[in-house]
Design a protein around this motif. Sequence first.
Motif, PDB file in Angstrom:
ATOM      1  N   VAL A 537      -3.292  11.364 -44.616  1.00  0.00           N
ATOM      2  CA  VAL A 537      -3.329  10.647 -45.879  1.00  0.00           C
ATOM      3  C   VAL A 537      -4.054   9.326 -45.678  1.00  0.00           C
ATOM      4  O   VAL A 537      -4.973   9.112 -46.490  1.00  0.00           O
ATOM      5  N   GLU A 538      -3.434   8.575 -45.010  1.00  0.00           N
ATOM      6  CA  GLU A 538      -4.062   7.299 -44.631  1.00  0.00           C
ATOM      7  C   GLU A 538      -5.327   7.189 -43.981  1.00  0.00           C
ATOM      8  O   GLU A 538      -6.452   6.451 -44.418  1.00  0.00           O
ATOM      9  N   LYS A 539      -5.855   8.285 -43.231  1.00  0.00           N
ATOM     10  CA  LYS A 539      -6.986   8.433 -42.494  1.00  0.00           C
ATOM     11  C   LYS A 539      -8.257   8.851 -43.600  1.00  0.00           C
ATOM     12  O   LYS A 539      -9.068   8.272 -43.473  1.00  0.00           O
ATOM     13  N   GLY A 540      -7.715   9.758 -44.528  1.00  0.00           N
ATOM     14  CA  GLY A 540      -8.583  10.155 -45.505  1.00  0.00           C
ATOM     15  C   GLY A 540      -8.963   8.997 -46.389  1.00  0.00           C
ATOM     16  O   GLY A 540     -10.389   8.868 -46.694  1.00  0.00           O
ATOM     17  N   VAL A 541      -8.106   8.299 -46.683  1.00  0.00           N
ATOM     18  CA  VAL A 541      -8.320   6.979 -47.639  1.00  0.00           C
ATOM     19  C   VAL A 541      -9.262   6.057 -46.989  1.00  0.00           C
ATOM     20  O   VAL A 541     -10.269   5.440 -47.159  1.00  0.00           O
ATOM     21  N   ARG A 542      -9.032   5.789 -45.551  1.00  0.00           N
ATOM     22  CA  ARG A 542      -9.796   4.713 -44.764  1.00  0.00           C
ATOM     23  C   ARG A 542     -11.365   5.177 -44.630  1.00  0.00           C
ATOM     24  O   ARG A 542     -12.297   4.461 -44.757  1.00  0.00           O
ATOM     25  N   GLU A 543     -11.583   6.549 -44.373  1.00  0.00           N
ATOM     26  CA  GLU A 543     -12.805   7.212 -44.530  1.00  0.00           C
ATOM     27  C   GLU A 543     -13.585   7.109 -45.606  1.00  0.00           C
ATOM     28  O   GLU A 543     -14.827   6.616 -45.666  1.00  0.00           O
ATOM     29  N   ALA A 544     -12.866   7.451 -46.861  1.00  0.00           N
ATOM     30  CA  ALA A 544     -13.466   7.130 -48.100  1.00  0.00           C
ATOM     31  C   ALA A 544     -13.803   5.732 -48.274  1.00  0.00           C
ATOM     32  O   ALA A 544     -14.847   5.601 -48.897  1.00  0.00           O
ATOM     33  N   MET A 545     -12.990   4.698 -47.743  1.00  0.00           N
ATOM     34  CA  MET A 545     -13.211   3.260 -47.951  1.00  0.00           C
ATOM     35  C   MET A 545     -14.422   2.972 -47.062  1.00  0.00           C
ATOM     36  O   MET A 545     -15.380   2.025 -47.815  1.00  0.00           O
ATOM     37  N   ASP A 546     -14.676   3.662 -45.985  1.00  0.00           N
ATOM     38  CA  ASP A 546     -15.897   3.080 -45.195  1.00  0.00           C
ATOM     39  C   ASP A 546     -16.998   3.632 -45.727  1.00  0.00           C
ATOM     40  O   ASP A 546     -18.050   2.734 -45.614  1.00  0.00           O
ATOM     41  N   ASP A 547     -16.941   4.535 -46.667  1.00  0.00           N
ATOM     42  CA  ASP A 547     -18.408   5.033 -47.154  1.00  0.00           C
ATOM     43  C   ASP A 547     -18.441   4.626 -48.458  1.00  0.00           C
ATOM     44  O   ASP A 547     -19.808   4.648 -48.862  1.00  0.00           O
ATOM     45  N   GLY A 548     -17.424   4.006 -48.978  1.00  0.00           N
ATOM     46  CA  GLY A 548     -17.853   3.170 -50.348  1.00  0.00           C
ATOM     47  C   GLY A 548     -17.676   4.165 -51.214  1.00  0.00           C
ATOM     48  O   GLY A 548     -18.004   5.491 -51.438  1.00  0.00           O
ATOM     49  N   VAL A 549     -17.807   3.718 -52.594  1.00  0.00           N
ATOM     50  CA  VAL A 549     -17.781   4.752 -54.014  1.00  0.00           C
ATOM     51  C   VAL A 549     -18.551   4.443 -54.819  1.00  0.00           C
ATOM     52  O   VAL A 549     -19.676   4.987 -55.292  1.00  0.00           O
ATOM     53  N   LEU A 550     -18.787   2.866 -55.207  1.00  0.00           N
ATOM     54  CA  LEU A 550     -19.636   2.527 -56.061  1.00  0.00           C
ATOM     55  C   LEU A 550     -21.228   2.550 -55.688  1.00  0.00           C
ATOM     56  O   LEU A 550     -22.125   3.221 -56.300  1.00  0.00           O
TER      57      LEU A 550
END
Length: 691
Positions: A537-550
């Motif tokens: 779960v933490e790894k999935g969050v970190r990968e999403a953070m690296d790619d950004g959302v906005l």
Amino acid sequence: MTQYTTDRLRNVALVAHGGAGKTQLAEALLFTAGSISRFGKVDEGTSTCDYDPEEIDRKISINTAIASCDWRGHKINLFDTPGYFDFVGEVKAALRVADAAVIVCDAQSGLEVGTEMVWRYAAEHGLPRLIYINKMDRDNADFAKVLDQLEQAFGSAVTALQLPIGSASGFTGVVSLLDGQAYSFREGKAERGPVHDDLGPEVEARREMLAEKVAETDYELLEQYLEAGALDDADLLRGLRQGVISGEIVPVLCGAGLSLIAVEPLLDAMVDLLPSPADRTPIPARRPGSEEEVPVAADPAGPFTALVFKTVADQYVGKINLFRVCSGSIKADSTVHNVTRNAGERLGPLFTLQGREQKPVTEAVAGDIVGAAKLQHCTTGDSLAASPQAGVILPPIEFPKPVFSVAVEPRSKADEDKIGASLARLAEEDPTFRVERNVQTRQTLLYGMGELHLEIITGRLKRKFGVEVDLTRPRVPYLETITRTAQAEYKHKKQSGGRGQYGHVFIRLEPLPRGEEFAFDEEIFGGVVPKQYIPAVEKGVREAMDDGVLAGYPVTDVKVVLYDGSHHSVDSSEMAFKIAAAQAFRKGFHEAGPVLLEPIVKVEVYGPEEYMGDIMGDLNKRRGKILGMESLGGTQVVRAHVPLAEMFTYASDLRSMTQGRGTYMMEHSHYEEVPEPIARQVIAERASATG
């Protein structure tokens, strides 16, 4: 080859605003002294000191060139420095190892921005100075006007030592105020004679002013002057030398380098008035690993100590290091200790430079300038010694920090393979040039002193290493974050025959204080999400953070808490929970008040007081916040926080705004939220760029 003792050495930096004729004057000095047999010309690309292809093409000095000549049994090491601010690092290195400076002024242009700057740099190093008003043979040359400007700018220390005979096409020579004689020049050779009646009264008045100024620097001379009403030529020369070395007197000479008029008197002044290395104050060095101060005097009988002040990457010879012997002496093929790197160095042949040409020498004594090739550990600023036990660290050369940046892209795969090592070689050669890989923007950035500086760097990259690149504007390393707490749930469920995928999470997103980056926690009870899947779960969050959302920029300053979920005994896996966590994060991010953050830099702008209003107004237009202003001597300093996005063109804009008198330093400070209108524009541009 002649062996010179320390007292018969003169290390002289020629410094000036660009275009004042330093390089042509250096050529005239070398030719007049008989050090070169052909009188080269800058405009024809045949001068000794401008030999780099870029220098020949642009007709400007880019590197500090070193050449020497013998005059009256003295060796004069000349440092021909660049005049353009982009290459100020070369000037600073030369002044660090010179014992005096000759400031060259254009008789037409007079006092210029660069003149003020090199005066200040020479003063910072405590260097005695001469001023040479060059190009007296040009139309509109005006010695009296330039002398008045110099006196107004630099004070009463500035004193005429010569008066011109004629000007423009009628300029034929000078009158020496030391002996009251006129010197006319034909093909560079002086003819001595009496002063013309028209100049007599001014010569007498100026000679008396010179004698008064010399007498004021020495009590015995003052008594003699008051008693006799004059000083004889020998006492005048002796007192003048003392005044020049102490900095109380800055003599002004004049001539025309291109026409070889009044070049001999400048050579005489270098020998008679400027200090030898033995006349300088000992250098305050320190023992390695301590603050114990050890004075290093230019004593040839002392322990060998040297400072590496320049590194050249030669495509044929390899790395060349140039150094000043600060004390003791050194012979070719010796072993020395690199005190800075704590490593041994084997010196091969030693040589002096005559522009591009290397002239072998067997030995160098305290105060001399020599070079050696292929040293393993040496780089600019290193201290050398005879042994580890005798080692001291000499004060470093204070290079300005690079402030102008561009992104670089290799043109081909072959260029991409070579670019890293090639740029590293160039950075080793030039301490005002820096290479950095920005992880956030995935760009290689080049930092230099200005646009011209980096143009020259990329030209060298192609010429020396065969690497071609394109330069673009750097991307701003924006970040994304949130402003409020939000919750999100996502269930990743997939069944397509065989084993399925199942991961189900509930997460909470919370904003963190600026700069804390990321935190992860879990509040799982009853094993609804098995412990082995929580790292996923933490790894999935970190990968999403690296790619950004906005807008695809990395996310920062967010705490994520896993507080609920579910699993399947057969279909759950680390991959399923990682996908679920990433999707939940993206979903929750949009609900948590997302904002864009931009890097803010701390800027210190230095300039004359009359430009402070324009500087502060311009910083405000760049969305800057003025932190304060203070006075440092005759210079004002403005400190401000400014968004990095507004600073990419500041180097050239500031020079234009202040007529070249303004300089600045810049370093990263922190991140702040981007104003909403600008954020919308950045997000739209990013979306357009990524398709």
